[in-house]
Design an enzyme around this catalytic site. Structure first.
Site, PDB file in Angstrom:
ATOM      1  N   ASP A 103      -1.052  11.997   0.306  1.00  0.00           N
ATOM      2  CA  ASP A 103      -0.229  12.885  -0.521  1.00  0.00           C
ATOM      3  C   ASP A 103      -0.515  12.759  -2.017  1.00  0.00           C
ATOM      4  O   ASP A 103      -1.008  11.742  -2.497  1.00  0.00           O
ATOM      5  CB  ASP A 103       1.257  12.650  -0.255  1.00  0.00           C
ATOM      6  CG  ASP A 103       1.687  11.197  -0.453  1.00  0.00           C
ATOM      7  OD1 ASP A 103       0.885  10.294  -0.163  1.00  0.00           O
ATOM      8  OD2 ASP A 103       2.829  10.960  -0.899  1.00  0.00           O
ATOM      9  N   GLU A 169       3.273   8.918   1.288  1.00  0.00           N
ATOM     10  CA  GLU A 169       3.443   7.542   0.791  1.00  0.00           C
ATOM     11  C   GLU A 169       4.302   7.526  -0.458  1.00  0.00           C
ATOM     12  O   GLU A 169       5.117   6.619  -0.656  1.00  0.00           O
ATOM     13  CB  GLU A 169       2.071   6.911   0.491  1.00  0.00           C
ATOM     14  CG  GLU A 169       2.155   5.393   0.237  1.00  0.00           C
ATOM     15  CD  GLU A 169       2.672   5.030  -1.137  1.00  0.00           C
ATOM     16  OE1 GLU A 169       3.374   3.998  -1.244  1.00  0.00           O
ATOM     17  OE2 GLU A 169       2.409   5.757  -2.107  1.00  0.00           O
TER      18      GLU A 169
HETATM   19 ZN   LIG Z   1       1.513   6.401  -6.342  1.00  0.00          ZN
HETATM   20 ZN   LIG Z   2      -0.531   5.417  -4.282  1.00  0.00          ZN
END
Ligand SMILES: [Zn+2]
Ligand SMILES: [Zn+2]
Length: 441
Positions: A103, A169
């Protein structure tokens, strides 16, 4: 003199070790360099120019899946919403999982690169800029590079390789989503999981690791403080949540300073304090937003229960009735501390040192969070190891330091990793660790 002699001997020994290592490494390093020129550089630029936010990594995952399928991996998409799992079985032996996150962040890129992101994502009538400012694009590219080396070297290892493209994440939810979607039930359970993060504060090509606790438990706490509203001119008729909230904020400062051992790590930060509407109104509610960091479960529990205890104690002291005690909500999903398994760390670092010598070093732990940790926090007890790969040229670091600042790094709109150095180093490190972990008896 003794020091000189020891130093001399140490150098001689490490030169021997390096020579031996280089003899066997050259083919791997050369192959990775060639792959970078032929494939990885353009793949990286593609990912960089097409960032997607957490749980929206559809095009990204499709491209990653396409690359891994072309190499012969058995790829399953849509695991944990937008995640993917790629499996390569290669006979009997252990199972190793390598993970890359996919991401990007809602940041407007200002690097001026030819392949800079111009992506704008629709958001409630407006638009959000999107940028790979945390270098997850380098992680995915290195995963593909590692996947290719492992296919080309399948005669050198035996076992199962599981590659994970993880979503989300940055919001701390991706690994949880994949585990809840059956990562360890639908696919081979790994005997170890390894990952790396590209790091903008570190010189290009340097490698750092932290033995044991490397990153912190991250808890996000909302504290709703009740009061009794009244006219600002008549405070005796109400219970002022602004004053109570202020007392709670100050009392919370003693949690770490007076209740934790000086040898334990903890942080309690009140990041937001909202209350009231107008000068002459005593409001009936205040809202604190708190972040709590710790390494061990015991400290985490102590801090969280301490916040609740202090808030309640202060409310009682203010004379609030039982039905107006503060309400604390700790978000159910938190990011657990990243604990690098000592045995796996030692083994992996030995492999990295053999390849990179003095470019590998130990780093201090930090109190940031990283949801890779969660792969090691299930009933399967999978040992995990994460290392850092530097991605800023030394002259860029020096120029920034000379001006009294730090170089643009992760989460900065000006950050672009030195991909040409960092990606091949990451591929070599990950491949070397995998070849060692899965080596034939
Ligand atoms: Zn980051
Ligand atoms: Zn990262």
């Amino acid at each position: 003199m003794k020091t000189m002699k020891t130093l001399g001997l140490g150098l001689a020994l490490s030169c021997l070790a390096l020579n031996a290592a280089h003899a066997q490494d050259d083919s791997l390093r050369t192959a990775i360099r060639a792959d970078y020129q032929a494939n990885l550089e353009s793949l990286y630029q593609h990912f960089h120019a097409h960032p997607e936010l957490a749980f929206e990594e559809r095009e990204t995952a499709a491209r990653l899946a396409q690359e891994l399928r072309a190499l012969g991996y058995d790829v399953t998409e849509g695991v944990g919403r937008t995640g993917l799992v790629a499996v390569l079985g290669n006979g009997e032996g252990p199972t190793l999982m390598l993970r890359a996150d996919m991401d990007a962040l809602p940041i407007r890129e200002q690097t001026g690169l030819d392949y800079a992101s111009t992506v704008m994502r629709a958001s409630g009538g407006g638009e959000l800029p999107v940028m790979h400012a945390c270098a997850h694009d380098t992680h995915m590219t290195a995963l593909v590079g590692t996947a290719r080396q492992m296919v080309e070297r399948r005669g050198e290892w035996s076992g199962t390789l599981v590659l994970v493209g993880q979503p989300a994440e940055e919001v701390g939810l991706g690994s949880d989503a994949m585990l809840k979607d059956g990562l360890y039930e639908r696919f081979p359970v790994p005997d170890a999981a390894v990952s790396f993060h590209t790091w903008g504060y570190l010189k290009s090509g340097e490698i750092r690791y932290v033995p044991e606790y490397a990153m912190a438990n991250v808890d996000t706490v909302d504290l709703y403080i009740k009061g009794i509203g009244a006219h600002g001119a008549s405070p005796q008729l109400g219970k002022d949540p602004v004053v109570l909230g202020s007392q709670i904020v100050l009392a919370l400062q003693t949690l770490v300073s007076r209740e934790l051992s000086p040898f334990d790590v903890g942080v309690v930060t009140v990041g937001a304090f909202n209350a009231g509407t107008k000068h002459n109104i005593i409001s009936d509610e205040a809202h604190l937003q708190i972040t709590v960091r710790s390494y061990t479960d015991a400290v985490r529990e102590k801090l969280l229960s301490g916040i609740e205890r202090i808030a309640r104690g202060q409310a009682e002291a203010a004379g609030l009735p039982e039905d107006l005690m503060p309400v604390m909500e700790a978000k159910e999903v938190y990011t657990p501390a990243l604990y690098n398994d000592p045995e796996l760390t030692q083994r992996s670092v030995a492999v990295l040192r053999e390849r990179f010598g003095a470019r590998v070093g130990e780093a201090d732990p930090v109190t940031g969070g990283e949801d890779f940790a969660r792969y090691g926090r299930t009933t399967e007890d999978v040992p995990v190891f994460m290392f850092w790969v530097g991605a800023t040229p030394q002259d860029t670091i020096d120029a920034a330091l000379a001006e009294g600042r730090t170089p643009p790094a992760n989460h900065s709109p000006f950050f672009y990793p030195d991909a040409e150095v960092a990606i091949p180093v990451a591929v070599e490190g990950m491949t070397a660790i995998a070849l060692d972990f899965l080596k034939k008896d």
